[in-house]
Design a protein around this motif. Structure first.
Motif, PDB file in Angstrom:
ATOM      1  N   VAL A  62       0.855  -1.194   0.000  1.00  0.00           N
ATOM      2  CA  VAL A  62       0.000   0.000   0.000  1.00  0.00           C
ATOM      3  C   VAL A  62       0.881   1.230   0.000  1.00  0.00           C
ATOM      4  CG1 VAL A  62      -1.826   1.242   1.198  1.00  0.00           C
ATOM      5  CG2 VAL A  62      -1.775  -1.251   1.245  1.00  0.00           C
ATOM      6  N   LYS A  63       0.685   2.078  -0.983  1.00  0.00           N
ATOM      7  CA  LYS A  63       1.434   3.319  -1.095  1.00  0.00           C
ATOM      8  C   LYS A  63       0.601   4.454  -0.522  1.00  0.00           C
ATOM      9  CE  LYS A  63       4.249   5.789  -4.491  1.00  0.00           C
ATOM     10  NZ  LYS A  63       4.572   5.897  -5.929  1.00  0.00           N
ATOM     11  N   ASN A  64       1.274   5.433   0.088  1.00  0.00           N
ATOM     12  CA  ASN A  64       0.594   6.565   0.735  1.00  0.00           C
ATOM     13  C   ASN A  64      -0.333   6.067   1.840  1.00  0.00           C
ATOM     14  OD1 ASN A  64       1.808   8.307  -1.148  1.00  0.00           O
ATOM     15  ND2 ASN A  64       0.121   8.005  -2.581  1.00  0.00           N
ATOM     16  N   LYS A  65       0.123   5.100   2.568  1.00  0.00           N
ATOM     17  CA  LYS A  65      -0.708   4.516   3.620  1.00  0.00           C
ATOM     18  C   LYS A  65      -1.016   5.546   4.695  1.00  0.00           C
ATOM     19  CE  LYS A  65      -0.940   0.556   6.705  1.00  0.00           C
ATOM     20  NZ  LYS A  65      -0.219  -0.601   7.261  1.00  0.00           N
ATOM     21  N   GLY A  66      -2.264   5.558   5.127  1.00  0.00           N
ATOM     22  CA  GLY A  66      -2.700   6.519   6.134  1.00  0.00           C
ATOM     23  C   GLY A  66      -3.413   7.703   5.536  1.00  0.00           C
ATOM     24  N   TYR A  67      -3.161   8.008   4.247  1.00  0.00           N
ATOM     25  CA  TYR A  67      -3.860   9.078   3.538  1.00  0.00           C
ATOM     26  C   TYR A  67      -4.963   8.423   2.710  1.00  0.00           C
ATOM     27  CZ  TYR A  67       0.260  11.727   4.874  1.00  0.00           C
ATOM     28  OH  TYR A  67       1.268  12.309   5.588  1.00  0.00           O
ATOM     29  N   VAL A  68      -6.128   8.333   3.326  1.00  0.00           N
ATOM     30  CA  VAL A  68      -7.184   7.511   2.747  1.00  0.00           C
ATOM     31  C   VAL A  68      -7.460   7.882   1.296  1.00  0.00           C
ATOM     32  CG1 VAL A  68      -9.590   6.823   2.988  1.00  0.00           C
ATOM     33  CG2 VAL A  68      -8.197   7.211   5.019  1.00  0.00           C
ATOM     34  N   GLN A  69      -7.500   9.189   1.022  1.00  0.00           N
ATOM     35  CA  GLN A  69      -7.837   9.626  -0.329  1.00  0.00           C
ATOM     36  C   GLN A  69      -6.818   9.140  -1.369  1.00  0.00           C
ATOM     37  OE1 GLN A  69     -10.159  11.024  -1.948  1.00  0.00           O
ATOM     38  NE2 GLN A  69      -9.070  11.482  -3.832  1.00  0.00           N
ATOM     39  N   LYS A 121      10.196   2.033 -19.522  1.00  0.00           N
ATOM     40  CA  LYS A 121      11.648   1.916 -19.452  1.00  0.00           C
ATOM     41  C   LYS A 121      11.950   0.440 -19.242  1.00  0.00           C
ATOM     42  CE  LYS A 121      13.964   4.988 -17.097  1.00  0.00           C
ATOM     43  NZ  LYS A 121      14.561   5.709 -15.945  1.00  0.00           N
ATOM     44  N   GLU A 122      12.659  -0.133 -20.207  1.00  0.00           N
ATOM     45  CA  GLU A 122      12.972  -1.558 -20.164  1.00  0.00           C
ATOM     46  C   GLU A 122      11.703  -2.395 -20.048  1.00  0.00           C
ATOM     47  OE1 GLU A 122      15.807  -2.185 -17.097  1.00  0.00           O
ATOM     48  OE2 GLU A 122      17.417  -1.115 -18.145  1.00  0.00           O
ATOM     49  N   TYR A 123      10.725  -2.065 -20.874  1.00  0.00           N
ATOM     50  CA  TYR A 123       9.461  -2.798 -21.037  1.00  0.00           C
ATOM     51  C   TYR A 123       8.504  -2.647 -19.857  1.00  0.00           C
ATOM     52  CZ  TYR A 123      12.597  -4.959 -24.393  1.00  0.00           C
ATOM     53  OH  TYR A 123      13.514  -5.161 -25.380  1.00  0.00           O
ATOM     54  N   ALA A 124       8.846  -1.891 -18.838  1.00  0.00           N
ATOM     55  CA  ALA A 124       7.966  -1.713 -17.686  1.00  0.00           C
ATOM     56  C   ALA A 124       7.458  -0.277 -17.656  1.00  0.00           C
ATOM     57  CB  ALA A 124       8.707  -2.032 -16.386  1.00  0.00           C
ATOM     58  N   MET A 125       6.177  -0.120 -17.270  1.00  0.00           N
ATOM     59  CA  MET A 125       5.621   1.215 -17.139  1.00  0.00           C
ATOM     60  C   MET A 125       6.376   1.988 -16.053  1.00  0.00           C
ATOM     61  SD  MET A 125       1.475   0.852 -17.428  1.00  0.00           S
ATOM     62  CE  MET A 125       1.375  -0.139 -15.943  1.00  0.00           C
ATOM     63  N   VAL A 126       6.546   3.275 -16.271  1.00  0.00           N
ATOM     64  CA  VAL A 126       7.227   4.095 -15.277  1.00  0.00           C
ATOM     65  C   VAL A 126       6.195   4.905 -14.501  1.00  0.00           C
ATOM     66  CG1 VAL A 126       9.332   4.277 -16.638  1.00  0.00           C
ATOM     67  CG2 VAL A 126       7.582   5.999 -16.917  1.00  0.00           C
ATOM     68  N   ASP A 127       6.511   5.146 -13.252  1.00  0.00           N
ATOM     69  CA  ASP A 127       5.686   6.012 -12.418  1.00  0.00           C
ATOM     70  C   ASP A 127       6.152   7.445 -12.618  1.00  0.00           C
ATOM     71  OD1 ASP A 127       4.270   7.369 -10.517  1.00  0.00           O
ATOM     72  OD2 ASP A 127       4.810   6.052  -8.852  1.00  0.00           O
ATOM     73  N   PRO A 128       5.297   8.344 -13.097  1.00  0.00           N
ATOM     74  CA  PRO A 128       5.733   9.730 -13.353  1.00  0.00           C
ATOM     75  C   PRO A 128       6.277  10.436 -12.124  1.00  0.00           C
ATOM     76  CG  PRO A 128       3.580   9.310 -14.339  1.00  0.00           C
ATOM     77  CD  PRO A 128       3.898   8.127 -13.490  1.00  0.00           C
ATOM     78  N   ALA A 187       1.713  17.745 -15.926  1.00  0.00           N
ATOM     79  CA  ALA A 187       1.816  19.194 -16.110  1.00  0.00           C
ATOM     80  C   ALA A 187       0.731  19.913 -15.331  1.00  0.00           C
ATOM     81  CB  ALA A 187       1.720  19.531 -17.598  1.00  0.00           C
ATOM     82  N   ASN A 188      -0.500  19.410 -15.354  1.00  0.00           N
ATOM     83  CA  ASN A 188      -1.596  20.057 -14.627  1.00  0.00           C
ATOM     84  C   ASN A 188      -1.384  20.013 -13.126  1.00  0.00           C
ATOM     85  OD1 ASN A 188      -3.451  21.018 -16.637  1.00  0.00           O
ATOM     86  ND2 ASN A 188      -3.884  18.890 -17.162  1.00  0.00           N
ATOM     87  N   ASN A 189      -0.807  18.911 -12.651  1.00  0.00           N
ATOM     88  CA  ASN A 189      -0.537  18.809 -11.220  1.00  0.00           C
ATOM     89  C   ASN A 189       0.489  19.854 -10.780  1.00  0.00           C
ATOM     90  OD1 ASN A 189      -0.777  17.468  -8.644  1.00  0.00           O
ATOM     91  ND2 ASN A 189       1.247  16.617  -9.028  1.00  0.00           N
ATOM     92  N   VAL A 190       1.526  20.062 -11.612  1.00  0.00           N
ATOM     93  CA  VAL A 190       2.533  21.081 -11.298  1.00  0.00           C
ATOM     94  C   VAL A 190       1.917  22.474 -11.372  1.00  0.00           C
ATOM     95  CG1 VAL A 190       4.701  22.117 -12.060  1.00  0.00           C
ATOM     96  CG2 VAL A 190       4.451  19.640 -12.065  1.00  0.00           C
ATOM     97  N   ILE A 191       1.087  22.704 -12.382  1.00  0.00           N
ATOM     98  CA  ILE A 191       0.472  24.030 -12.553  1.00  0.00           C
ATOM     99  C   ILE A 191      -0.412  24.375 -11.365  1.00  0.00           C
ATOM    100  CG2 ILE A 191      -1.245  25.305 -13.903  1.00  0.00           C
ATOM    101  CD1 ILE A 191      -0.103  23.906 -16.391  1.00  0.00           C
ATOM    102  N   LEU A 212      -7.613   9.303 -10.102  1.00  0.00           N
ATOM    103  CA  LEU A 212      -8.087   9.731  -8.780  1.00  0.00           C
ATOM    104  C   LEU A 212      -7.132   9.294  -7.678  1.00  0.00           C
ATOM    105  CD1 LEU A 212     -11.905   9.049  -9.155  1.00  0.00           C
ATOM    106  CD2 LEU A 212     -10.780  11.268  -8.988  1.00  0.00           C
ATOM    107  N   GLU A 213      -6.556   8.110  -7.806  1.00  0.00           N
ATOM    108  CA  GLU A 213      -5.623   7.648  -6.785  1.00  0.00           C
ATOM    109  C   GLU A 213      -4.366   8.512  -6.742  1.00  0.00           C
ATOM    110  OE1 GLU A 213      -4.933   3.653  -7.923  1.00  0.00           O
ATOM    111  OE2 GLU A 213      -6.573   2.831  -6.722  1.00  0.00           O
ATOM    112  N   LYS A 214      -3.918   8.945  -7.911  1.00  0.00           N
ATOM    113  CA  LYS A 214      -2.654   9.674  -7.965  1.00  0.00           C
ATOM    114  C   LYS A 214      -2.814  11.174  -7.759  1.00  0.00           C
ATOM    115  CE  LYS A 214       0.459   7.982 -10.580  1.00  0.00           C
ATOM    116  NZ  LYS A 214       1.540   7.690  -9.602  1.00  0.00           N
TER     117      LYS A 214
END
Length: 1132
Positions: A104-111, A202-209, A1012-1016, A1071-1073
């Motif tokens: 579980v990533k970001n555990k404790g932050y329910v949203q 990258k090397e056939y695996a999806m990358v996390d931005p 880009a929208n997240n940074v903006i 929504l998760e990200k």
């Protein structure tokens, strides 16, 4: 989620909150895994996935779909699980789920909690992608798109099969890599056909931005986009040839078929021969051995795929002298000309294989023209040849293959499964590989001139060739007729009927080992072939030629006219010692030969060509390697080294280098300068594309074999001497060659010093440091010289800068990283700051800066803090002048890629400070400048324009994402006046409006748009506070507020943020990200609206806000309109 609900209560009030609660929850559809476990049922690292849909029709049942992720609260009796989902409660059968390991990533932050399976990411991607495709695949059927429907069905089944192979886990590493390559290729094809998003990998695996820098993400996206649009052309090509049959009505005899490639422009063969035998029916004689009738002509360059390169086929029959003779006329069989066929290689360039190609077979009208029949057919000299028969034809299969030979073997496994012979180009290939062991002597049996010998008609001459060793024994199996046929011990030429001046032009290859070359010779025996009943072959003469001279030189390349020595049938040729003392070639005699050459009209011509990695024909090279036996010739040998062919030098690279440094140790005062020049020549020789693969050979020599512990002194001295004389025009050409070789000169200096330190325990260390410092002082002075316009000096500076970054890694072997960084900083800092000089020099300066950023030296934080200011200084100058923007973007991208990798280091915050202060303003202006230009008309220029724009945008986004609260606060505090702050805010708001244009990124780059929208939105939240503090009440500025609200509204209405249009899995991931960024911006609009107190702004802003008056945002905007109307009434 509860935090968001609290904020809503405070902002909108209880009544409004109740109104918008249903749609607000719709904007945050919490994933089922974000639930809290009760005590006693721990699934901390395990998640459950639905393997069957459950409609939830039972009391308290929870409706779930296949593939949903759930986290179990409690297991109840009767194999039921209890699930509590926010305000939902429900049960479902336990056998409807499958247990999988996950974290579980970001555990404790329910949203923002995310459940990530620990399985291979390629498996996860296949699962989600196939689920999305399944829904869209059914829609294809509904829309009657039958072709894509069936193609996608086959691809989905293929992916499922590949998925099973990965899940089993029994694949080797190489096979697993190959399977993943196939999987990703099919996933990308399907996504493209269905109009789905481009997936960065990258090397056939999806990358996390979030795990990589935005500049690296952009490069991955751009690479995949460019790879999809413009495939890279192959530089290596190969011709596959398969012989099927010869169709002819009057066969009845065995045949030899010989394929080769012929250059009609230069009138010479360019390949070895492919040789195969046919039976009396015209079929391959050994069908059980496919390598005998299939061959691959390898290593054809792109320059050889042209219409004047031909495939030539010569056919020789094995039988009677005359095709119409009776069977009992003669029992002896001869090789006789039969026919020839040609085909231009241009006919194969379309890419389709010619599986059932039938070539017409021609025969020359006059047998004496057989040696040039292929040329006559190519030139269409119809009077010299005709068809062998109306129905005669050669059935072959031909295919032109492109790419590396190993790649060809993988992609065309069916061609190589049963074996295929390899036919090489004549001599060395365009690129000579180190470690390539060859000792092939090519002999072309050209022609002969013979007397009648007392006969009334001309002879029927047959040539028999043997390779004989020094003891007179015939060497077995060293005569190759061509690939596809095992080597033989003797060669018999074909026979031309009644011809005293026969021309054969037959090419043979003699793969003789080096240890058997010395003392060996070729003996050619000439026999008259009788057409009488006995069919005798009567010996009447012979010729010979030694393969190596007494001084060690091999037989020189070229055509040799050999003497035909007369002899009788019973002559004893086994005793080679008797005839080796005779002269063998007209005009040439051996040193110990005392016999005079008898006058003879008979001669025999051959052409030789040696392709050897061990033997040489060059006397100058032999003299250099044996310098100790002739010390008086050293100076001359060193001078002649530059005239020796490069292939000869690389063959003896280690021996040549040992010789040079041996001479240097012997007398550095006398030969130091000449040895240095020879070393420079060899180093620059390896820059040639033909020999650049020998660079690792020289590297290995330096690391393992070089023993010149004192050489560094002379090398530093001579190098400094050249740099100090850069202003002398007469030496410019030579100095330029020296500067090109500086990388390897420094390698020799450093290794020599290390050897000296090991031998002496580090003596004279201070002296060595002083020498290096003095050398680099000369470099700094040389680089600081300004040249007006294009000049020889600027050319020398450009040559030096292009290879200077390669020296850093060598200096790091002897000096501390900070010392080297300071040396490099001083050198680069000495470059003139003027931008009006030679434009090519300015470009090379920037390229040198770019190589510095890419070097290992820059990756170290201690050295990076020293080098970063000078790098940014040069970048700022070029960006200010809007020059070399492509290179500037590349350098900036590399800087931010490195910063992201080392984001945990303390020094990164300081680096961001330096970059913000130096480049943020000029970066914004650059983006505004290049986006305001009209796009070029040409497709290539337009792509380049889009690339540089995208790279600058990714650099800006990377910088903004790396900035912390402190950076933003320092930035806002750095403006001296409100006018400066106002200009900056207007500028950045304008840039943001440009970044969210639909045409900024390709349509399928949703990942990049979301980042880009997240940074903006993050940056806007920081800048909103500055807007409230500085531009309200009496400081109210309509233009800046108008720009802000306009940006906010078009941000909300972006197509890429309309989650309702996404597939369920895509919506869930977004929504998760990131959550629903529209809601965040809507709340920010509301918050800023509350701060507005100037009623004169209301009319203008209402027209802007009306754009977002939609069902989704009514809760956030209705209050604003209500407030605006109230203020408008008060104003009236």
């Amino acid at each position: 989620m509860s935090n968001y609900l609290t904020v809503v209560r405070l902002l909108l009030g209880y009544k409004v909150f109740l109104c918008i609660l249903p749609w607000w929850i719709g904007c945050f559809p919490l994933p089922l895994q974000n639930l809290t476990l009760k005590e006693g049922y721990n699934t901390e690292n395990q998640k459950h996935y639905l393997i069957a849909g459950f409609r939830g029709t039972v009391p308290h049942g929870l409706s779930l779909e296949i593939g949903d992720t759930v986290q179990i609260l409690e297991k109840c009796d009767g194999d039921l699980f209890y699930l509590n989902f926010f305000i939902f409660q429900g049960i479902f059968p336990s056998n409807y789920i499958h247990l999988k390991n996950a974290c579980v990533k970001n555990k404790g932050y329910v949203q923002f909690e995310m459940v990530i399976p620990t399985e291979d990411s390629v498996i996860t991607e296949m699962t989600t992608t196939l689920r999305d495709w399944g829904t869209m695949w059914k829609q294809l059927y509904v829309r009657n798109e039958g072709d894509l429907f069936h193609r996608l069905w086959h691809i989905m089944n293929e992916i499922l099969d590949l998925r099973r192979q990965v899940l089993v886990g029994h694949l080797t590493h190489d096979r697993m890599k190959d399977v993943k390559r196939h999987i990703t290729a099919r996933l990308d094809w399907g996504n493209e056909q269905l109009g789905l998003d481009l997936v960065p990998r990258k090397e056939y695996a999806m990358v996390d931005p979030e795990e990589i820098s935005i500049t690296e993400l952009y490069r991955l996206m751009e690479h995949r986009h460019r790879k999809k649009d413009t495939p890279v052309p192959a530089s290596s090509h190969h011709l596959f040839v398969q012989m099927k049959s010869l169709m002819c009505s009057n066969l009845g005899e065995e045949l030899e078929v010989i394929f080769s490639l012929f250059d009609s422009k230069e009138n010479r063969p360019i390949s070895e021969r492919f040789f195969l035998r046919l039976n009396r029916n015209g079929l391959p004689k050994c069908p059980e051995k496919p390598e005998r009738h299939c061959s691959l002509f390898v290593d054809l360059g792109s320059s050889e795929l042209r219409k004047d390169i031909y495939i030539t086929v010569h056919i020789i029959r094995i039988g009677r002298m005359g095709a119409g003779e009776k069977k009992n006329a003669c029992n002896v069989q001869y090789r006789r000309p039969f026919g020839c066929a040609v085909l231009s290689i241009a006919d194969l360039l379309a890419g389709d294989s010619k599986d059932d190609l039938v070539l017409k077979v021609y025969m020359c009208n006059t047998e004496s023209d057989w040696y040039q029949i292929h040329e006559n057919i190519i030139k269409k000299l119809n009077a010299r040849y005709n068809l062998t028969g109306s129905n005669a034809g050669l059935a072959v299969s031909l295919q032109l293959l492109h790419g590396d030979i190993e790649q060809i073997r993988r992609e065309y496994t069916s061609r190589f499964t049963h074996g295929v012979s390899i036919t090489r180009k004549l001599g060395f290939s365009n690129i000579i590989m180190p470690g390539e062991m060859r000792n092939d002597l090519y002999i072309t049996v050209e022609r002969g001139e013979f007397e009648k010998g007392g006969k009334s008609v001309a002879r029927n001459v047959e040539v028999t060739m043997h390779v004989v060793d020094s003891s007179g024994q015939i060497l077995k199996d060293f005569i190759s007729f061509g690939s596809g046929e095992p080597p033989a011990s003797e060669y018999h030429s074909f026979v031309l009927y009644h011809n005293n001046g026969p021309r054969w032009a037959e090419l043979l290859k003699l793969p003789i080992p080096v240890d058997k070359f010395r003392g060996a010779h070729i003996r050619c025996e000439f026999r008259h072939c009788s057409t009488k009943e006995k069919g005798e072959k009567k010996l009447f003469g012979f010729s010979f030629v030694p393969l190596m001279q007494e001084n060690g030189r091999t037989l020189p390349d070229g055509t040799h006219e050999l003497i035909v020595h007369k002899c009788e049938e019973n002559a004893n040729l086994q005793d080679s010692g008797r005839y080796l003392k005779l002269p063998f070639s007209k005009g040439i005699s051996l040193g110990n030969n005392s016999q005079a050459v008898k006058t003879t009209k008979e001669s025999f011509w051959i052409t030789s060509f040696l392709c050897s990695t061990k033997l040489t024909q060059n006397g100058d090279m032999l003299d250099l390697l044996k310098w100790r036996t002739h010390p008086d010739k050293i100076a001359g040998c060193l001078s002649k080294l530059k005239e020796i062919d490069g292939s000869e030098i690389v063959k003896f690279l280690q021996d040549t280098l040992d010789t040079l440094f041996g001479i240097l140790d012997e007398n550095s005062q006398k030969y130091g300068s000449k040895v240095f020049d020879c070393l420079v020549h060899i180093i620059n020789l390896l820059q040639d594309s033909k020999f650049h693969h020998f660079k690792p050979v020289m590297d290995t020599y330096i690391e393992s074999h070089f023993a010149g512990a004192l050489a560094y002194r002379d090398l530093i001295k001579v190098l400094k001497w050249h740099i100090d004389r850069v202003t002398e025009v007469d030496l410019h050409d030579h100095i330029q060659e020296v500067l090109k070789a500086q990388e390897y000169i420094f390698k020799y200096i450093v290794q020599s010093r290390r050897l000296f330190s090991i031998a002496t325990g580090g003596q004279n260390e201070e002296e060595f440091r002083c020498c290096i410092q003095e050398l680099l002082m000369s470099v700094r002075f040389f680089l600081s010289q300004e040249s007006k316009g294009t000049s020889a000096l600027s050319q020398l500076q450009a040559v030096f800068l292009s290879s200077f970054p390669s020296v850093y890694s060598e200096l790091l072997k002897l000096f501390d990283v900070r010392e080297v960084a300071n040396l490099v900083h001083d050198a680069l800092g000495s470059l003139p700051t003027v931008m009006h000089g030679d434009e090519s020099l300015q470009a090379v300066k920037l390229q040198s800066i770019g190589k510095t950023v890419e070097s290992h030296l820059y990756t170290n934080p201690d050295s990076r803090c020293i080098l970063l200011p000078v790098v940014l200084h040069h970048l700022h100058m070029h960006l200010q002048e809007q020059k070399d923007l492509i290179m500037c973007a590349r350098i900036l991208s590399n800087i931010f890629c490195l910063i992201k990798k080392n984001s945990s280091e303390k020094s990164v915050l300081e680096e961001i400070d330096v970059i913000v202060n130096s480049l943020l303003d000029i970066l914004l202006r650059t983006i505004l400048e290049i986006t305001s230009r009209p796009q070029p008309s040409g497709s290539a220029m337009r792509l380049q324009f889009q690339d540089v724009t995208g790279e600058f945008v990714s650099c800006l986004l990377s910088l903004l994402r790396q900035m912390t609260d402190r950076h933003y606060q320092q930035l806002l505090d750095s403006f001296n006046t409100k006018e400066d702050l106002r200009d900056f805010l207007l500028q950045i708001f304008t840039v943001f409006r440009i970044l969210i244009r639909p045409e900024m990124f390709p349509k399928d780059w949703t990942v990049m748009r979301l980042v880009a929208n997240n940074v903006i939105i993050t940056t806007v939240l920081y800048l909103s506070d500055a807007l409230r503090k500085n531009f309200l009440n009496e400081n109210f500025d309509y233009k800046i507020w108008d720009s802000y609200f306009f940006l906010a509204v078009i941000f909300i209405n972006q197509l890429c943020l309309q989650l309702e249009m996404f597939t369920p899995s895509k919506k869930k991931k977004v929504l998760e990200k990131y959550g629903d960024m529209r809601v965040t911006m809507g709340c920010e609009i509301f918050s800023m609206w509350q701060n507005l107190g100037n009623i004169h702004f209301i009319r203008g802003v209402i027209s802007v806000l009306s754009i977002c008056f939609t069902a989704r945002y009514v809760a956030a905007t209705i209050w604003c309109f209500n407030s605006a109307c109230t203020r408008e009434t008060c104003w009236k």
